[in-house]
Write an enzyme that holds these catalytic residues in place. Structure first.
Site, short mmCIF file in Angstrom:
data_model
loop_
_atom_site.label_atom_id
_atom_site.label_comp_id
_atom_site.label_asym_id
_atom_site.label_seq_id
_atom_site.Cartn_x
_atom_site.Cartn_y
_atom_site.Cartn_z
N LYS A 572 -0.28 -24.65 -20.90
CA LYS A 572 -0.01 -23.65 -21.98
C LYS A 572 -1.05 -23.98 -23.26
CE LYS A 572 4.98 -23.45 -20.98
NZ LYS A 572 5.41 -22.21 -20.77
N THR A 674 8.39 -15.26 -21.57
CA THR A 674 9.29 -14.20 -22.05
C THR A 674 9.22 -14.49 -23.77
OG1 THR A 674 11.01 -16.10 -21.75
CG2 THR A 674 10.87 -14.16 -20.23
C1 F58 Z 1 9.39 -20.46 -16.38
N1 F58 Z 1 9.71 -21.56 -15.53
C2 F58 Z 1 7.81 -20.22 -16.16
N2 F58 Z 1 10.94 -23.49 -15.12
O1 F58 Z 1 7.04 -21.07 -16.47
C3 F58 Z 1 7.56 -18.87 -17.19
O2 F58 Z 1 6.49 -18.30 -17.00
C4 F58 Z 1 8.58 -17.76 -16.83
O3 F58 Z 1 8.74 -16.78 -17.79
C5 F58 Z 1 9.93 -18.27 -16.89
O4 F58 Z 1 10.23 -19.38 -16.02
C6 F58 Z 1 11.27 -17.44 -16.37
O5 F58 Z 1 10.63 -16.57 -15.23
C7 F58 Z 1 10.51 -22.64 -15.99
O6 F58 Z 1 10.94 -22.46 -17.10
C8 F58 Z 1 11.62 -24.49 -15.61
O7 F58 Z 1 11.57 -24.85 -16.77
C9 F58 Z 1 12.01 -25.50 -14.18
C10 F58 Z 1 13.09 -26.40 -14.77
C11 F58 Z 1 13.62 -27.15 -13.53
C12 F58 Z 1 12.43 -28.10 -12.87
C13 F58 Z 1 11.29 -27.44 -12.73
C14 F58 Z 1 10.71 -26.25 -13.88
#
Ligand code: F58
Length: 844
Positions: A572, A674
């Site tokens: 990021k 988002t």
């Molecule tokens: C996020 N992922 C993406 N994962 O990074 C972001 O670009 C996207 O907008 C969002 O999802 C919604 O689609 C994300 O937040 C996690 O936090 C996981 C949590 C559990 C462990 C692995 C990562």
């Protein structure tokens, strides 16, 4: 035959009903005082602000209940097709304000509180949010539940009721420190436990084969132990509708509170031990963002909530007398990333072992039920579980996965007879070294639909990590660009802007965000422009006051508020932002009279506790701030501040105050983002790369209203393929070299040259996220932003057009897309009778 009710069992028609549901101000005040007395057990004169908050929360919850129960009743009567949204995280944010908005009683409650001498804002501040998520993925789940309720779509959110949510972040000496989050400590009024619907979950042990009384081959799983899942339900009311759907979170409990053998033999402590071990499953949220750690407890959490949820769906079908063969007609199960992907094997197990279906029948149902959303391309985030761990905890599931895989590989063999490498590439079992179960492969094989979360992300999935699956099942793949709820992120968080919009275009935009387009006709209206600017200024001033009070730093509300708020991660690139700050500072040091646009750089976000580099980035930002903020040469033209403990609640304050939104990930790394949408709908302009949903935001708002810089995803891959050498950039770019050298010299670290060396070494010699390659483009773009900000009319015009063109990014649009494309679900309106004392149901 009409039976006469026993008069003792009929509720007398008293005014209690009105106090629980009535919406006029006098009733609200009476109900509030009643709850203060009967629930909090306090007279007003000794009640704390938290008591008042609780009394108000119960008053509001009462007003949800009729809608909630009527919703459930309607779905049951109609046997409605239902979306089950399975997610290991739901980052809900505070409930009170949102429920007031959705009930349409915000202003009346504000007045009622005022008449009682209380301030609604202060009460809203009391609420501790359930931080049951890390970031975007958990927050997306919450936005989607809000939209499903608003669109009257029958849905259940299923997840884990973590006792400890995301840690609380403090900053000490510039470093992040973590404290456990005790969100339940002062009571949580929004949930109702439903112990009567608890379900058992088996763990460990072994399997046995046998032939049943009808001569069929069967498998019995003899577990090592059983854990109980206890549902805790929260009503989620839609906006100005009667629909209140359910979020059902599972809490783990021991099957027996005591091991009686151990207890009777005098081992009291040993007897309680098992209880403790079982309850650990829902104890704490793993605080990682975009990385998979592969811990045993994490796999237990996954099977725990998935098994509870699928058993719950079967119970619901039985209650509605729908035969299990229709499971896929009754439910569509959306898997939020691969965390719930074990559901594919668990549903097979339930249908075959517990409900005697044949393999083909069970597989037909399973593959018509599930859909899988992918949220990341980062290889370190793709979940794989060691076979040995799987066998130990889930021996039956492993057998089923082997069988699923064998049948799947037979299909692969037929499809690619001449390409044996496809078998190892696509196998659900990774056999390249230590053996693993690949959860994304299991999800792809077991689902009818697979989606990415922004157009670019879906394309990259098809070309990259899921390419083979795309070739094999092209029709399963589709894009669903993320969205966010305007109820929370505009109406609640920015009431003044919302009012100004409604005054111009009416109130429909809140449910039909495309209507914001109508604002375009006001873009040249001097009154509207003036009001728009004034609102932003007032909100910035309020944030400045907050920062002065809480951080002791004075910031200038006329300066450009440049904000980067999101999880701290190298991809990021918060440190690219930091390099710009150091560059500006260097220019000032070289020429203290240089003309620069005054800026306030604000950062917010948590680093995973084990992610050292991310923590060092936080330290760097604070270290730069400590020097820049007090250097007299700067003359307050730059301020740098790291705002601690970023949360949904705090985010709601931040978005409306931003002039510039930093969305600067390396192209190809951010699946969607988002926060980028939330900033833009609050009138911030974006400086961003062509990554994730930035691309679509730029398309919508117009390229002239977006500050674009940097390499494209294709250029990133190409540059890497050529052999990228960050050191060349360092040597050939004098401003970059000066910025790095100044950090390396110990200038920001009291002379300590070692402190930031690990970060700088990584940048100079590896720079996986290509900060150096994008540095000059970013600096130029930021300088241009500074110039444009001076042109107040132009800037205002750009911000109005950004807001006006954000319609696409409502989560309502995203949910409609899911419904039409493959959920195949339509709205089920909920009718509520008007209040009448006679309408109180009897117990008959
Ligand atoms: C996020 N992922 C993406 N994962 O990074 C972001 O670009 C996207 O907008 C969002 O999802 C919604 O689609 C994300 O937040 C996690 O936090 C996981 C949590 C559990 C462990 C692995 C990562």
């Amino acid at each position: 035959m009409q039976t006469v009710p026993d008069p003792r069992l009929v509720c007398p028609p008293v005014r209690v009903e009105d106090d629980r549901t009535g919406l006029n101000i006098e009733t609200l005040k009476r109900a509030f005082l009643d709850n203060l007395f009967y629930i909090q057990g306090k007279f007003p004169d000794i009640a704390t602000q938290n008591d008042y908050y609780m009394a108000l929360a119960y008053t509001v919850r009462d007003r949800l209940l009729k809608r909630w129960l009527k919703t459930a009743q309607t779905y049951t009567e109609q046997g409605s097709r239902t979306v089950c949204y399975l997610s290991a995280e739901f980052l809900l944010g505070p409930h009170l304000g949102k429920n007031l908005i959705n009930l349409g009683i915000y202003d009346d409650v504000q007045q009622a509180m005022e008449e009682l001498g209380l301030d609604l804002e202060t009460l809203l501040e009391q609420e501790e949010e359930p931080g049951l998520g890390n970031g975007g993925l958990g927050r997306l789940a919450a936005c989607y539940l809000d939209s499903m309720a608003t669109l009257e779509i029958p849905s259940i959110g299923y997840g884990i009721r973590y006792e400890y949510g995301i840690f609380e972040q403090d900053i000490r000496d510039g470093w992040q420190i973590e404290r456990s989050d005790k969100w339940l400590r002062s009571g949580y009024p929004w949930e109702v436990p439903r112990p009567e619907w608890s379900v058992p979950v088996k763990i460990g042990g072994h399997t046995e084969q046998y032939t049943d009384e009808r001569g069929r081959f069967r498998v019995r799983w003899v577990p090592h132990h059983v854990v109980m899942g206890v549902p805790h339900d929260t009503p989620l009311l839609g906006y100005q509708v009667n629909t209140a759907n359910t979020l059902r979170l599972w809490r783990a409990e021991a099957a027996e509170s005591f091991d009686f053998d151990a207890f009777n033999s005098g081992d009291y402590v040993g007897a309680v031990h098992e209880k403790m071990v079982s309850e650990n499953i829902s104890k704490v949220l793993y605080p990682n963002d975009n990385i998979s750690q592969g811990k045993e407890l994490r796999l237990l959490q996954q099977i725990f909530f998935v098994s509870c949820s699928l058993q719950d769906m079967i119970r619901i079908m039985e209650g509605q007398k729908i035969p299990l063969e229709k499971f896929h007609e009754k439910f569509v199960v959306q898997m939020n990333d691969t965390h719930p992907a074990i559901a594919v094997a668990e549903l097979m197990r339930l249908l075959i072992d517990d409900h005697c279906m044949t393999w083909d029948q069970a597989w037909g149902i399973t593959t018509r039920t599930f859909a899988y959303t992918n949220h990341t391309l980062l290889p370190e985030a793709l979940e794989r579980w060691p076979i040995a761990l799987f066998k130990k905890l889930l021996p039956r599931h492993l057998e089923l996965i082997y069988e699923i895989n064998q049948r799947f590989l037979d299909d692969v063999r037929i499809r690619y007879p001449e390409q044996p490498q496809m078998l190892s590439q696509m196998s659900i079992i990774d056999e390249s070294g230590e053996r693993y179960v690949r959860m994304a492969h299991l999800a792809c094989v077991g689902s009818m639909a697979i989606n990415g979360v922004a157009a670019l992300h879906t394309e990259l999935l098809k070309q990259g990590v899921l390419h083979d699956f795309y070739e094999m099942y092209p029709k399963k793949f589709n894009n669903k660009t993320n969205g966010v709820t305007p109820r929370r992120f505009m109406v609640l968080s920015n009431p003044r802007l919302s009012r100004a919009i409604t005054e111009r275009i009416g109130p429909n935009w809140v449910k039909h965000l495309d209507e914001l387009k109508k604002l375009e006709s006001y873009v040249d209206d001097p009154n509207f422009r003036q009001e728009f600017r004034q609102i932003k200024f007032d909100i910035k001033q309020e944030l400045a006051t907050y920062i002065q009070q809480n951080y002791g730093v004075a910031i200038n509300p006329n300066s450009l508020f440049d904000i980067q708020a999101k999880r701290i991660h190298e991809y990021k690139r918060q440190h690219l932002n930091a390099l710009y700050i150091v560059t500006l500072y260097n220019r000032i040091k070289a020429n203290p009279n240089i003309e620069i646009t005054p800026r306030t750089f604000l950062f917010g976000g948590k680093a995973a506790p084990g992610y050292y580099t991310a923590k060092l980035i936080i330290k760097l930002i604070n270290a730069i701030g400590d020097v820049v903020n007090r250097d007299p040469d700067v003359r307050d033209r730059l301020k740098v501040l790291f705002l601690k403990d970023y949360s949904v609640k705090f985010a709601q304050r931040i978005y409306p105050a931003a002039d510039l939104s930093e969305q600067i990930s390396t192209a190809g790394k951010e699946a969607s983002g988002t926060g980028n949408m939330k900033f833009a709908m609050n009138g911030a302009l974006t400086i961003g790369t062509l990554d994730g949903a930035n691309i679509e935001i730029r398309e919508e708002v117009g390229e002239e209203n977006f500050f674009l810089f940097g390499m494209t995803a294709d250029e990133v891959y190409a540059r890497k393929a050529q052999g990228y050498n960050p050191y060349d950039y360092y040597q050939s770019n004098s401003e970059l070299k000066l910025a790095i050298d100044r950090i390396a010299s110990g200038f920001f670290s009291h002379g300590d040259r070692k402190l930031f060396q690990p970060l700088l070494d990584t940048l100079m010699h590896r720079d996986d996220y290509m900060l150096f390659a994008d540095y000059q483009a970013y600096i130029d773009c930021q300088d241009y932003v500074g110039q444009v900000f001076q042109d107040v009319d132009r800037w205002t015009r750009m911000t109005i057009l950004n807001v006006a063109r954000m319609g696409k990014f409502s989560s309502d649009r995203a949910i409609r897309d899911y419904c039409e494309d493959f959920w195949k679900i339509s709205p089920v309106p909920i009718e509520i009778e008007e209040y009448s004392p006679e309408a109180i149901p009897s117990l008959q």
